[in-house]
Design a protein around this motif. Structure first.
Motif, mmCIF file in Angstrom:
data_model
loop_
_atom_site.group_PDB
_atom_site.id
_atom_site.type_symbol
_atom_site.label_atom_id
_atom_site.label_comp_id
_atom_site.label_asym_id
_atom_site.label_seq_id
_atom_site.Cartn_x
_atom_site.Cartn_y
_atom_site.Cartn_z
ATOM 1 N N MET A 21 0.865 -1.182 0.000
ATOM 2 C CA MET A 21 0.000 0.000 0.000
ATOM 3 C C MET A 21 0.903 1.233 0.000
ATOM 4 N N GLU A 22 0.711 2.082 -0.975
ATOM 5 C CA GLU A 22 1.500 3.307 -1.083
ATOM 6 C C GLU A 22 0.648 4.501 -0.690
ATOM 7 N N MET A 23 1.193 5.338 0.194
ATOM 8 C CA MET A 23 0.543 6.600 0.535
ATOM 9 C C MET A 23 1.356 7.713 -0.117
ATOM 10 N N ASP A 24 0.749 8.361 -1.117
ATOM 11 C CA ASP A 24 1.478 9.331 -1.926
ATOM 12 C C ASP A 24 0.613 10.571 -2.114
ATOM 13 N N ARG A 25 1.143 11.714 -1.685
ATOM 14 C CA ARG A 25 0.438 12.989 -1.830
ATOM 15 C C ARG A 25 -0.957 12.937 -1.222
ATOM 16 N N GLY A 26 -1.043 12.243 -0.089
ATOM 17 C CA GLY A 26 -2.293 12.179 0.640
ATOM 18 C C GLY A 26 -3.292 11.166 0.130
ATOM 19 N N SER A 27 -2.938 10.401 -0.915
ATOM 20 C CA SER A 27 -3.841 9.391 -1.464
ATOM 21 C C SER A 27 -3.272 7.992 -1.238
ATOM 22 N N ILE A 28 -4.150 6.982 -1.328
ATOM 23 C CA ILE A 28 -3.772 5.592 -1.109
ATOM 24 C C ILE A 28 -3.853 4.823 -2.429
ATOM 25 N N TYR A 29 -2.799 4.023 -2.698
ATOM 26 C CA TYR A 29 -2.771 3.158 -3.877
ATOM 27 C C TYR A 29 -2.432 1.736 -3.417
ATOM 28 N N ILE A 30 -3.161 0.763 -3.924
ATOM 29 C CA ILE A 30 -3.006 -0.635 -3.511
ATOM 30 C C ILE A 30 -2.395 -1.441 -4.662
ATOM 31 N N TYR A 31 -1.373 -2.231 -4.350
ATOM 32 C CA TYR A 31 -0.718 -3.091 -5.335
ATOM 33 C C TYR A 31 -0.683 -4.514 -4.777
ATOM 34 N N ARG A 32 -1.400 -5.433 -5.394
ATOM 35 C CA ARG A 32 -1.370 -6.827 -4.973
ATOM 36 C C ARG A 32 -0.135 -7.499 -5.560
ATOM 37 N N GLY A 33 0.635 -8.146 -4.724
ATOM 38 C CA GLY A 33 1.835 -8.823 -5.207
ATOM 39 C C GLY A 33 3.057 -8.392 -4.420
ATOM 40 N N ASP A 34 4.244 -8.700 -4.969
ATOM 41 C CA ASP A 34 5.493 -8.458 -4.247
ATOM 42 C C ASP A 34 6.052 -7.066 -4.526
#
Length: 599
Positions: free
Chosen positions: A198-211
């Motif tokens: 899970m990346e928190m970037d510029r106040g937003s959340i992005y989800i990446y399934r995997g390694d």
């Protein structure tokens, strides 16, 4: 699959700085999630809100599945210095244990003892005040893991741990059925434990399934798409700018919404991702010339009271070589650095023998674990007066006038690192530089160090960091013994594991990993020693092989006994103590076997 956690519209600000606003996400049963974001963007604040140790500014919802048990590992573990390790854990675990019947309480105590042993803490009666930072972290982890909670929230679990402890924790969590949400900068640990980034970037959340590699690829795709969209917006902005520059009469009848839209477009057109590249030529941190003579050590030994930290160490450091230093906590790694840099003086105590000779052109930059002290009110720019270098290490222009005391812990350590680089050293020594640094900063630092034109020594428990940057390792084995292994950390661990596997299979000596080690040495351009073993050394090697087999068998037997649940308290403590000393004997025997097999 049950939803264990639902987050809706939570926010956090400090003064005028907005960390995140109205974010939301979901975590399901069995998810093992790593949260990635630069230092100072609110990772720890988010974890505290989830654990109930802080509150969202905007209300919002933090909804856990009913009746699941939650355990929170904070970066700093609060403890009573006067308590023993065991008493500290038990007293801090009362929320878990107060409702247990005697049988289940005994099982909990057994788990605590087993985990302490596996973390190398074999004396549960040792006072907390006598523990190192790494040992305190292992106590905190023991308390958390012994709870067998359904959901672990962990803030930098590998900080201050040695590699053996990291690998044990990694294995434990990888095979656990727990659900996990953690912040970590250890990329190997992340890759082997987590199934979601899970990346928190510029106040937003992005989800990446995997390694982790999948995260890097998908994140780059997202950035490329965002920048492509930015370019399209810029083209629109240029057309709108022409319209705004038209004569006042031409604009008079235009709709107000278009004028407002112009400023919205301008803001978006100014927003793009800048890929961080390290260019030493444009900074003041370029290193100075280093002559042929660097640091020569001849038969160096050091004792503190009755403990030997370095025994008959001889080595001449070369220009441009890159050395990694590994070993258990308290094995003498930092002591060694202080010795070779002239930081030890007789009045400090201890006994030093041998010769340490420093080259005349040597200019050492030494990054200490303890960091540095900043003056009250001192700003970022007053600390490092190089805006280009500050920008490269993620200090944007709007941060330059911030007082240092307002920075996060990771930001302060990043700034301290820049004060070392500004000295233009030609011999750079980094003692645990990766602690508290986020992954983005680590990647920038790695690129910087790969371009560094000087000699480099790195003490680190970050395996990825070592693999990218060092040519060989000094392995601190305890009792002052230091072994030189040609290759990076992964090659070293592969060698050890191959050897242990060969021992278990009782393979003939000609097929054992010594040949693999010599192959690594050859590939690295270092010729193996040609001297033949003496008759006495041959007998010692044979005896070592038999002893290692016996020690491995005893270790396996002890592990069965410790996990059987049938030992009484006295037998359990005796077995735990033996397990700790047994591991030390195994390490010493393996290192001696390695030394003889290289001849």
């Amino acid at each position: 699959m049950a939803s264990y956690l639902q987050i809706e519209n939570i926010s956090k600000s400090y003064g005028l700085k907005v960390l995140f606003k109205n974010i939301g996400f979901n975590i399901n049963e069995g998810d093992k999630v790593a949260l990635i974001a630069p230092n100072g963007t609110g990772k720890t604040s988010l974890l505290k809100i989830l654990a109930g140790a802080d509150a969202s500014d905007s209300g919002g919802k933090v909804l856990f599945l009913k009746d699941i048990r939650i355990a929170f590992l904070e970066q700093e573990y609060a403890y009573d210095p006067g308590k023993s390790i065991f008493r500290q854990i038990m007293d801090s675990s009362r929320t878990w244990t107060e409702h247990l019947d005697p049988d289940h309480l005994w099982q909990y105590e057994l788990r605590v003892t087993q985990l302490l042993t596996q973390f190398g803490l074999t004396d549960p009666e040792k006072p907390m005040r006598d523990l190192s930072g790494g040992e305190v972290k292992r106590v905190a982890l023991t308390q958390m893991l012994a709870s067998e909670a359904d959901f672990y929230i962990m803030d930098e679990p590998t900080n201050h741990l040695d590699i053996d402890a990291i690998e044990f924790l990694e294995s434990h969590l990888k095979h656990s059925r727990c659900t996990l949400f953690m912040v970590t900068h250890d990329r190997y640990f992340l890759d082997r434990v987590c199934n979601t980034v899970m990346e928190m970037d510029r106040g937003s959340i992005y989800i990446y399934r995997g390694d982790y590699m999948n995260f890097l690829e998908k994140r780059q795709e997202r950035i490329d798409n965002y920048n492509a969209e930015t370019e399209r917006v810029r083209n629109l902005y240029r057309r709108e700018l022409e319209w705004m520059h038209a004569s006042p009469c031409a604009r008079t009848g235009k709709a107000k919404y278009r004028k407002q839209a112009f400023w919205d477009i301008k803001e978006r057109a100014d927003d793009s991702y800048v890929q961080q590249k390290v260019d030493l030529s444009e900074t003041k941190a370029s290193n100075t010339y280093l002559g042929n003579k660097v640091i020569n050590c001849r038969d160096v030994s050091f004792w503190w009271e009755s403990k030997c930290y370095l025994s008959h160490f001889t080595y001449n450091f070369q220009r441009y070589e890159r050395v990694g230093i590994v070993g258990r906590n308290a094995a003498g790694k930092t002591t060694f650095l202080n010795l070779i840099t002239g930081g030890w003086k007789p009045e400090l105590g201890g006994k030093l023998e041998g010769v340490i000779d420093l080259g005349t052109s040597l200019k050492i930059g030494y990054y200490h674990q303890s960091g540095m002290q900043f003056k009250p009110g001192q700003t970022v720019l007053e600390t490092v007066n190089d805006t280009h270098l500050l920008s490269r290490f993620l200090f944007p222009h709007d941060m330059l006038q911030n007082p240092v005391e307002r920075l996060s812990g990771g930001e302060r350590r990043r700034l301290y690192l820049l004060t070392i680089l500004m000295q233009q050293p030609n011999f750079l020594i980094l003692d645990e530089p990766t602690n508290d640094l986020d992954i983005v900063t680590l990647e920038i630092l790695e690129e910087y160090l790969m371009e560094f034109k000087g000699s480099l020594i790195i003490v680190s428990h970050d395996r990825h960091f070592l693999d990218r940057l060092v040519d060989h390792l000094f392995v601190f084995c305890g009792d002052g013994i230091v072994k030189d292994f040609v290759g990076n950390y992964t090659e070293y661990r592969t060698f050890i594991k191959d050897y242990e596997a060969a021992q278990k299979k009782d393979a003939p000596a000609s097929q054992r990993p010594a040949q693999h080690d010599k192959g690594i040495a050859a590939e690295a351009g270092v010729a193996p020693k040609k001297r033949k073993l003496s008759w006495k050394e041959q007998q010692e090697l044979k005896a070592l092989e038999e002893r290692l087999s016996a020690l491995e068998a005893e270790k396996a037997s002890l592990e069965v006994r410790l996990s059987s649940g049938t030992l009484d308290a006295a037998a359990l403590q005796e077995a735990s103590a033996r397990y700790g000393t047994l591991q030390e004997e195994l390490d010493a025997a393996e290192m001696r076997w390695l030394e003889l097999s290289e001849i």
